[in-house]
Design an enzyme around this catalytic site. Structure first.
Site, mmCIF file in Angstrom:
data_model
loop_
_atom_site.group_PDB
_atom_site.id
_atom_site.type_symbol
_atom_site.label_atom_id
_atom_site.label_comp_id
_atom_site.label_asym_id
_atom_site.label_seq_id
_atom_site.Cartn_x
_atom_site.Cartn_y
_atom_site.Cartn_z
ATOM 1 N N HIS B 69 0.862 -1.180 0.000
ATOM 2 C CA HIS B 69 0.000 0.000 0.000
ATOM 3 C C HIS B 69 0.898 1.229 0.000
ATOM 4 O O HIS B 69 1.663 1.430 0.935
ATOM 5 C CB HIS B 69 -0.919 -0.004 1.226
ATOM 6 C CG HIS B 69 -1.865 -1.164 1.221
ATOM 7 N ND1 HIS B 69 -3.099 -1.109 0.635
ATOM 8 C CD2 HIS B 69 -1.724 -2.430 1.689
ATOM 9 C CE1 HIS B 69 -3.699 -2.281 0.756
ATOM 10 N NE2 HIS B 69 -2.884 -3.108 1.390
ATOM 11 N N ARG B 71 -0.399 4.321 -0.427
ATOM 12 C CA ARG B 71 -1.222 5.416 0.123
ATOM 13 C C ARG B 71 -1.315 6.631 -0.803
ATOM 14 O O ARG B 71 -1.703 7.708 -0.366
ATOM 15 C CB ARG B 71 -0.676 5.866 1.483
ATOM 16 C CG ARG B 71 -0.612 4.769 2.526
ATOM 17 C CD ARG B 71 -1.995 4.259 2.904
ATOM 18 N NE ARG B 71 -1.926 3.307 4.016
ATOM 19 C CZ ARG B 71 -2.647 2.196 4.085
ATOM 20 N NH1 ARG B 71 -3.490 1.873 3.119
ATOM 21 N NH2 ARG B 71 -2.549 1.400 5.121
ATOM 22 N N HIS B 186 -8.826 -10.106 -1.826
ATOM 23 C CA HIS B 186 -8.952 -10.018 -0.367
ATOM 24 C C HIS B 186 -10.176 -10.858 -0.006
ATOM 25 O O HIS B 186 -11.291 -10.518 -0.370
ATOM 26 C CB HIS B 186 -9.156 -8.548 0.018
ATOM 27 C CG HIS B 186 -9.463 -8.320 1.468
ATOM 28 N ND1 HIS B 186 -8.701 -7.516 2.270
ATOM 29 C CD2 HIS B 186 -10.460 -8.779 2.277
ATOM 30 C CE1 HIS B 186 -9.209 -7.494 3.501
ATOM 31 N NE2 HIS B 186 -10.282 -8.250 3.517
ATOM 32 N N ASN B 286 -5.471 -6.944 9.440
ATOM 33 C CA ASN B 286 -6.541 -7.776 8.896
ATOM 34 C C ASN B 286 -6.053 -8.416 7.592
ATOM 35 O O ASN B 286 -5.662 -7.687 6.696
ATOM 36 C CB ASN B 286 -7.789 -6.931 8.621
ATOM 37 C CG ASN B 286 -8.959 -7.785 8.184
ATOM 38 O OD1 ASN B 286 -8.983 -8.978 8.469
ATOM 39 N ND2 ASN B 286 -9.898 -7.196 7.475
ATOM 40 N N ASP B 313 2.062 -6.949 2.373
ATOM 41 C CA ASP B 313 0.878 -6.162 2.741
ATOM 42 C C ASP B 313 1.308 -4.904 3.507
ATOM 43 O O ASP B 313 0.652 -4.476 4.462
ATOM 44 C CB ASP B 313 -0.112 -6.994 3.565
ATOM 45 C CG ASP B 313 -1.483 -6.318 3.670
ATOM 46 O OD1 ASP B 313 -1.699 -5.287 3.006
ATOM 47 O OD2 ASP B 313 -2.328 -6.821 4.432
HETATM 48 ZN ZN LIG Z 1 -3.614 -5.134 1.745
#
Ligand SMILES: [Zn+2]
Lengths: 318, 432
Positions: B69, B71, B186, B286, B313
């Site tokens: 990620h 962002r 996901h 998560n 992740d």
């Molecule tokens: Zn992710």
């Protein structure tokens, strides 16, 4: 120096619990006097931070502090900085700058008290964090059982009802076991945490008739506000029928506890709740002296050594 | 339609890595020797080149991370392409694939095009971008996938959210006939997850926290494997955390379904016992950290290939967002800078797998899972090298982080393994 905190009942060992209960006995004696105030914590500052409504617990902490002559300040969640977008961390840091001796914190989220303890030099007492723990409730429960029923060693205490959402049960299981009691859980399968038996080291049952095995039946409040949508039980009516505790489900001599507030006619019948043989009122009354003992132990009592014999704590009324 | 991996231009590296163990399992290379890189290409004449003394170190094909990620756009304060790619470089990665759950979501060609352009100006290693499967990642309408595929998307993902509607998932699988790109999934039944904040199990029962059950993940994988089988699709399963999910993937592979799976370093190294820290900055993610039996199943599955690869992740978060009561904090931890060291410490050092196998699972296998070029140390290849010192002890965060965020599970802890040099796309991207 960071003070010793009471975030979970596991922060205390058996000897420390016993010491606090003994100190509680001595404060109980003080409370029988005309003037119910002692100078023990004069000059100390206690800040009560209640981010979740609780008249009962907040009042008993406030009175406990005042009767020990401490300066007590109450910060309520509603209308506070929290609603203006300030974080718990900011609030704790700000309050810490006033150099309090104790922060008493009640918060809706697990981990709030642990986090607060990282940002203050004061002793932090958890007055309940989410569904996690409520250690002073357990201490007052232990105190009540010891005075009204007898020594914990070998007693069988059964929690009945909404175990999943209960910090009272979670603290109680650890505390009662630590003091030598046997604990079991009786709950609908949907309100029993996964692997509860193994995780918590208790027997579990989904049959309410098993309450008759226990010496003390500890009825848990149905925490409807924590359940959200999705239905843990089909209806409160059915719950009351299948798991509600009333005289008919008990055998003679069994003592009944409930941490309050009560949902009358749901987890406990009104008739039983009002029965003077239940310990419910004693629990409420004992809350204050036990909280006095906790404050005394964290602030005045030399940690790890026995309480001073005789003199200071109850001797001088002002 | 080719996946576009973008990187800012720069001079090709020219140096000799002296005396390293040169290890490229795919190319059948494993020997202690010099590795020459001249003008960004492996091999050639070592004369006159700078010499890097690499005794005791291992030169590996650079790592590929299919799941990070960055962002960007929207939360450049947490990470941007420059800092995220540098964090990747510091971790030995030569290619990273960014997830589209940004603000706005990468769900149209305009946003994707902007990102690819920015990557060409900022990325120190190769960066690819996944686009959303559904508009706004809302799980309802398919994005214009053909257009984004033509622009160079690396695949499609609603990561952060599952595609809950089976009919939408089926359409996305059908649409693969046009895009030829993987669906990166996901997997979560959000109803089963409820308001869960950690793994449902004994630790959650003790802490009084709402649990996310293992079956929340595995039932979703079972459904999508069945759909992929029916539509002859290509799916890649993100961050597998549970033993039950491993079993679903194993069965799906046995049936011949084109399915791959990734696992994160934190799920390989930690269990839900860590959550007793109540420190969301380190241990709230998560899918959540699960039990030791899950961890063992994940390690075994990574070793036997049921799980194809490691993915970090990498999820940068602001300290203030994370410095709240555990239950209230957002999910996710960073991972690019520590991935090799964590895997080396918790998989290679205790003997769960060889360094050679770990190297495959962090480089060739993730590249293959998403259909990306496979880094190699063979002569004539563009240099994609991670030079690592597997015996070096490193305290995480001691020298700061290249990422803008520091929400690492290993902050302040000692790990085994240092990345000394990363050459990505022929350019020096990281050097200690
Ligand atoms: Zn992710």
């Amino acid at each position: 120096m960071t003070r010793r905190s009471l975030l979970t009942i596991g922060d205390l060992d058996r000897a420390e619990v016993a010491r606090i209960l003994r100190v509680g006995n001595r404060f109980a004696e003080v409370m029988t006097r005309d003037i119910k105030k002692v100078p023990t914590l004069r000059g100390r500052t206690i800040i009560n931070m209640f981010f979740e409504a609780s008249t009962r617990t907040s009042t008993s902490f406030e009175l406990a502090g005042k009767r020990l002559s401490a300066d007590v300040v109450n910060v309520k969640g509603s209308g506070s900085s929290v609603e203006k977008g300030e974080t718990l961390k900011d609030t704790v840091i700000t309050l810490n700058s006033y150099a309090p001796d104790v922060l008493v914190i009640r918060h809706a989220s697990v981990g709030a008290c642990a986090m607060a303890a990282r940002y203050t030099d004061a002793a932090v007492i958890s007055a309940g964090d989410g569904k996690h723990e409520h250690p002073t409730q357990t201490l007052l429960d232990l105190y009540t059982i010891e005075r009204e029923v007898g020594p914990l060693d070998g007693l069988h205490i059964a929690f009945v009802g909404d175990v999943a959402h209960s910090r009272v049960a979670r603290s109680g299981i650890r505390g009662f076991q630590m003091m030598g009691a046997r604990v079991s859980l009786i709950a609908p399968p949907t309100l029993l945490p996964r692997d509860a038996g193994a995780a918590l080291g208790v027997e579990t049952s989904t049959d309410v008739r098993d309450v008759t095995d226990a010496d003390v039946v500890y009825v848990l409040r149905m925490q409807l506000e924590r359940m959200g949508p999705g239905g843990f039980v089909p209806s409160l009516r059915e719950y009351a029928m299948t798991y509600g505790i009333n005289h008919g489900r008990l055998r003679p001599g069994q003592r009944v506890m409930h941490a309050g507030p009560i949902n009358r006619g749901v987890e406990i019948s009104g008739e039983l709740a009002d029965d003077p043989t239940t310990l419910i009122e004693r629990q409420a009354a004992n809350g204050m002296v036990v909280r006095m003992a906790v404050l005394y132990d964290l602030l005045a009592g030399p940690s790890g050594s026995p309480e001073p014999a005789g003199a200071p704590i109850g001797a001088v009324a002002v | 339609m080719a996946v576009r991996l973008v990187q800012k231009p720069g001079p090709g590296a020219s140096l000799v890595i002296r005396g390293a163990r040169v290890l490229d399992p795919e190319a059948g290379i494993d020997e202690v020797r010099d590795l020459v890189v001249r003008d960004g290409v492996i091999g050639g004449d070592p004369d006159g080149l700078e010499v890097v003394d690499a005794g005791g170190m291992v030169a590996l094909p650079g790592f590929v991370d299919p799941h990070v990620h960055l962002r960007t756009p929207g939360r450049e304060d947490l990470e941007d392409i420059a800092t995220g790619s540098l964090a990747g470089a510091a971790g030995g990665f030569v290619t990273i694939i960014a997830m589209p759950n940004t603000t706005p979501v990468v769900d149209n060609a305009a946003v994707l095009g902007t990102l690819l352009e920015r990557g060409e100006q900022e990325a120190v290693i190769r960066v690819g971008f996944l686009a959303a499967i559904t508009v706004g990642q809302k799980g309802q309408e398919l994005t214009e996938q053909a257009e984004m595929a033509a622009l160079g998307a690396a695949g499609f993902s609603d990561d952060g959210h599952p595609v809950s509607d089976a009919r939408v998932m089926r359409r996305a699988l059908q649409y693969q006939a046009i895009t030829g790109l993987p669906l990166v999934l996901h997997e979560e039944d959000v109803k089963l997850s409820g308001r869960g904040v950690m793994h449902e199990g004994a630790v959650a029962s003790r802490l009084g926290m709402e649990g996310i059950p293992s079956i929340s993940e595995s039932v979703a994988v079972a459904r999508d494997a069945a759909l992929a089988e029916y539509e002859d699709g290509w799916i890649h399963i993100c961050h597998v955390s549970a033993m039950e999910t491993v079993e679903e993937i194993r069965r799906a592979k046995a049936r011949g379904i084109r399915i791959t799976g990734e696992v994160t370093p934190h799920h390989l190294a930690l269990t839900d016992e860590a959550v007793t820290s109540l420190d969301a900055s380190r241990h709230k993610m998560n899918p959540p950290l699960r039990e030791e039996s899950d961890r063992q199943a994940l390690i075994a599955a990574l070793a036997d290939g049921t799980l194809d690869c490691v993915a970090t992740d990498h999820a940068p978060h602001d300290a203030d967002e994370k410095e709240v009561p555990f239950e209230e904090a957002p999910f996710g931890i960073t991972g690019l800078e520590t991935a090799f060291a964590v895997c080396n410490t918790s998989l290679v050092a205790p003997g769960h797998m060889t360094l050679e196998l770990l190297a495959r699972r962090m480089s060739a296998d993730p590249a293959r899972a998403l259909g990306l070029p496979v880094p190699t140390l063979a002569d004539g290849a563009v240099a994609d090298v991670a030079l690592v010192d597997p015996a070096a002890r490193v305290v995480v965060g001691q020298d700061g982080f290249r990422s803008r965020s520091r929400n690492s599970a290993w902050l302040g802890e000692e790990l085994l393994g240092r990345v000394a040099l990363t050459i990505a796309g022929g350019r020096i991207a990281w050097r200690t």
